[in-house]
Design a protein around this motif. Structure first.
Motif, short mmCIF file in Angstrom:
data_model
loop_
_atom_site.label_atom_id
_atom_site.label_comp_id
_atom_site.label_asym_id
_atom_site.label_seq_id
_atom_site.Cartn_x
_atom_site.Cartn_y
_atom_site.Cartn_z
N VAL A 113 2.24 1.82 -3.51
CA VAL A 113 1.16 2.16 -4.44
C VAL A 113 0.77 3.63 -4.28
O VAL A 113 0.64 4.37 -5.26
N SER A 114 0.61 4.08 -3.04
CA SER A 114 0.22 5.48 -2.82
C SER A 114 1.34 6.43 -3.25
O SER A 114 1.07 7.49 -3.82
N ALA A 115 2.60 6.05 -3.02
CA ALA A 115 3.72 6.89 -3.46
C ALA A 115 3.75 7.00 -4.98
O ALA A 115 3.98 8.08 -5.54
N MET A 163 1.19 6.74 -6.99
CA MET A 163 0.07 7.59 -7.39
C MET A 163 0.43 9.06 -7.24
O MET A 163 0.11 9.88 -8.12
N LEU A 164 1.09 9.41 -6.14
CA LEU A 164 1.51 10.80 -5.93
C LEU A 164 2.49 11.25 -7.00
O LEU A 164 2.36 12.35 -7.56
N PRO A 204 0.80 -1.23 0.00
CA PRO A 204 0.00 0.00 0.00
C PRO A 204 0.83 1.28 0.00
O PRO A 204 0.48 2.26 -0.66
N GLY A 205 1.94 1.27 0.71
CA GLY A 205 2.79 2.47 0.75
C GLY A 205 3.40 2.79 -0.60
O GLY A 205 3.43 3.94 -1.02
#
Length: 51
Positions: free
Chosen positions: A35-37, A39-40, A32-33
């Motif tokens: 993936v979110s990075a 996306m940013l 999850p970490g």
């Protein structure tokens, strides 16, 4: 931190951290970490191209 490599499949799994207790069950699931990075970073790149 580096994951441990499974000798039979050659895939890495978490050896420490939150996913350590999951062992091989964590294989095939995105972190999850990261993936979110990602996306940013994608959104920042899009904004820079538009500017």
């Amino acid at each position: 931190m580096r994951g441990d490599t499974d000798e039979t499949s050659g895939k890495e799994h978490s050896g420490s951290g939150r996913a350590a207790r999951l062992g091989e069950r964590s294989l095939g699931h995105p972190d999850p970490g990261s993936v979110s990075a990602a996306m940013l970073v994608e959104e920042i790149c899009k904004a820079m191209k538009a500017a």
